[in-house]
Design an enzyme around this catalytic site. Structure first.
Site, PDB file in Angstrom:
ATOM      1  N   GLY A  33       0.824  -1.207   0.000  1.00  0.00           N
ATOM      2  CA  GLY A  33       0.000   0.000   0.000  1.00  0.00           C
ATOM      3  C   GLY A  33       0.849   1.245   0.000  1.00  0.00           C
ATOM      4  O   GLY A  33       2.047   1.190  -0.289  1.00  0.00           O
ATOM      5  N   ASN A  34       0.230   2.365   0.276  1.00  0.00           N
ATOM      6  CA  ASN A  34       0.958   3.634   0.318  1.00  0.00           C
ATOM      7  C   ASN A  34       0.345   4.521   1.392  1.00  0.00           C
ATOM      8  O   ASN A  34      -0.672   4.174   1.989  1.00  0.00           O
ATOM      9  CB  ASN A  34       0.953   4.303  -1.063  1.00  0.00           C
ATOM     10  N   ARG A  35       0.961   5.658   1.639  1.00  0.00           N
ATOM     11  CA  ARG A  35       0.587   6.500   2.774  1.00  0.00           C
ATOM     12  C   ARG A  35      -0.496   7.516   2.471  1.00  0.00           C
ATOM     13  O   ARG A  35      -0.748   8.399   3.284  1.00  0.00           O
ATOM     14  CB  ARG A  35       1.822   7.233   3.309  1.00  0.00           C
TER      15      ARG A  35
END
Ligand code: CTP
Ligand code: CA
Length: 230
Positions: A33-35
């Site tokens: 995922g990512n932030r």
């Protein structure tokens, strides 16, 4: 006299905003995922609704609630976001890609939870996802506007402005909103600092302040480019 209500300059317009960050499953319990929190995309959707638009918000793993008065379509992966956004774009006047979309996903998703085994872990092989923004640009209807976002840092190949200009030209979107990240700017923070470029990489404006203020600056740039109703 002082205007006490927001301009309804998007009345009758259908807009699609993607927001949040996609998650690509590795196994039943893990993902890449990512932030991205989705705050900027949610602020864009809220501002468009306030200005009178019919808003579809395609939300990927939003860390903040969707605003009232928008139609939320929830997605998880880049592939789901691709279908949801492109379907919604078919009858939209404006599409804004504020979501952080995975560039790569695992080639295979393990059917069962990956266990610790003796020795080295197996590598996770990745493949490219589809580029949603590029597809939207090539499928663009007459008069439709497509807006991209780019979070950039400076590196050995150039500064934020250099990368932004190159990406604007490469993507071919009508507008590219470039956000300088790193040093605590951008992700998960309430404030934002952006430069808005057109498809030739020319700077057409800058905006700084809350994500709501940045959202209104983006819609101002969009409204200036929308063709009047027939
Ligand atoms: N984007 C997209 N589909 C992808 C990846 C990105 O539609 N698979 C969109 C993002 O929503 C954003 C724009 O493309 O509006 C720019 O994303 P960015 O990650 O900055 O660009 P990339 O082309 O993926 O380049 P890189 O990550 O290598 O900088
Ligand atoms: Ca990317």
């Amino acid at each position: 006299a002082l205007a006490l209500v927001a301009p309804r300059d998007l009345a009758g317009r259908r807009v699609v905003v993607s927001a949040g960050g996609t998650r690509e499953p590795v196994d039943p319990v893990r993902f890449l995922g990512n932030r991205s929190s989705g705050r900027q995309g949610v602020a864009l959707a809220a501002a468009a609704a306030r200005r009178g638009a019919d808003v579809v918000l395609v939300g990927a793993n939003l860390a903040v609630p969707a605003p009232a008065g928008v139609e939320l379509r929830t997605v998880e992966t880049a592939a789901e976001l691709d279908s949801a956004v492109r379907a919604a774009a078919l009858n939209a006047d404006v599409v804004v890609m504020a979501a952080a979309v995975a560039d790569f996903r695992p080639v295979v998703v393990a059917e069962h939870k990956i266990k610790k085994t003796a020795g080295e872990p197996a590598p996770i092989l990745l493949e490219r996802t589809a580029d949603v923004l590029s597809a939207l640009v090539s499928e663009r209807r007459p008069g439709q506007l497509v807006v991209g976002f780019a979070a950039e840092t400076g590196d050995d190949d150039g500064d934020v402005a250099d990368h932004g200009r190159a990406k604007a030209i490469r993507k071919g979107a009508d507008l590219l909103v470039v956000n300088a990240v790193g040093d605590g700017r951008g992700f998960g923070t309430p404030d934002n600092d952006v430069t808005i470029l057109d498809g030739t990489g020319t700077v057409i404006g800058t905006a700084a302040g809350s994500k709501a203020q940045v959202a209104d600056a983006v819609w101002d740039a969009v409204v200036a480019r929308l063709t009047p109703d027939a």
